[in-house]
Design an enzyme around this catalytic site. Sequence first.
Site, PDB file in Angstrom:
ATOM      1  N   ASP A  92     -19.452 -13.892  36.356  1.00 43.91           N
ATOM      2  CA  ASP A  92     -18.525 -12.767  36.203  1.00 43.91           C
ATOM      3  C   ASP A  92     -18.772 -11.719  37.283  1.00 43.91           C
ATOM      4  OD1 ASP A  92     -17.751 -13.929  33.823  1.00 43.91           O
ATOM      5  OD2 ASP A  92     -19.085 -12.672  32.623  1.00 43.91           O
TER       6      ASP A  92
HETATM    7  N1  URA Z   1     -21.974 -16.081  30.758  1.00 49.18           N
HETATM    8  C1  URA Z   1     -21.290 -14.934  30.907  1.00 49.18           C
HETATM    9  O1  URA Z   1     -20.912 -14.306  29.933  1.00 49.18           O
HETATM   10  N2  URA Z   1     -21.044 -14.498  32.151  1.00 49.18           N
HETATM   11  C2  URA Z   1     -21.465 -15.139  33.256  1.00 49.18           C
HETATM   12  O2  URA Z   1     -21.224 -14.671  34.364  1.00 49.18           O
HETATM   13  C3  URA Z   1     -22.180 -16.325  33.081  1.00 49.18           C
HETATM   14  C4  URA Z   1     -22.425 -16.778  31.812  1.00 49.18           C
END
Ligand code: URA
Length: 252
Positions: A103
Amino acid sequence: MERLQKILAQAGIASRRKCEELILAGKVQLNGETVTELGTKADPAVDEITVNGKSVGVEKKLYILFNKPKGVITSASDDKGRKIVTDYLKGVNERVFPVGRLDYDTEGLLLLTNDGDFAYLLTHPKHHVPKTYLATVKGVPHGTLLDKLKQGVMLEDGMTAPAELDYYDIEPGEKQSTIRITIHEGRNRQVRRMFESINHPVTRLKRISFGELHLGNMKRGLYRHLDKQEVEELMRNAKKADKPRKQIKSDT
Ligand code: URA
């Protein structure tokens, strides 16, 4: 690994028979050394193969471990003008793409490559490649809540597979805590959604391991190339893992 004459023929140098003659005549170099043995094997993804000193034009495969900072998009472009991961890869001229994604607000270990087979192998859900995160959450989820996440919780896209969790740090006053969590899937915002489901939202998320690779002390925003052993080990383990495997612990 393939025989050199096959690699050369596939790269369009000449027929396989003619390529054998080139090898016997000492015109072919593997990683800078002339080879004259017809049985010699090489891996065009990682070995440098030249004929009369000229590269045979097999695209060199790149495997990069990057420590993604928070506030960077895991994508090749962004129409809102935000920073993207490849902005950090100064000195890499090949087009590489991320293996899975993190993310915008997640930091930590992100792999990039130009090898589609490698990316496919490591992200396919049936290979269950373990990914470990340090998740800082509001409050301290007590034991039974962690057990719930360990066993699997129902999210809007279905039950999560079993995960491994332990406390990494509990802040004095217990306003927040950091949990180490290893998951074997790669669903969108999975770790954040898992903690939301037990009412302990994530305030900071950092991926510290991917398969056997650890972030170690790689500085934020920097990257390094994986070596041949690391690439082979990742691929070998992904191929043989068709059921969840235990993550090797690291104190990163
Ligand atoms: N899980 C999440 O919530 N975000 C990420 O970036 C990776 C795994």
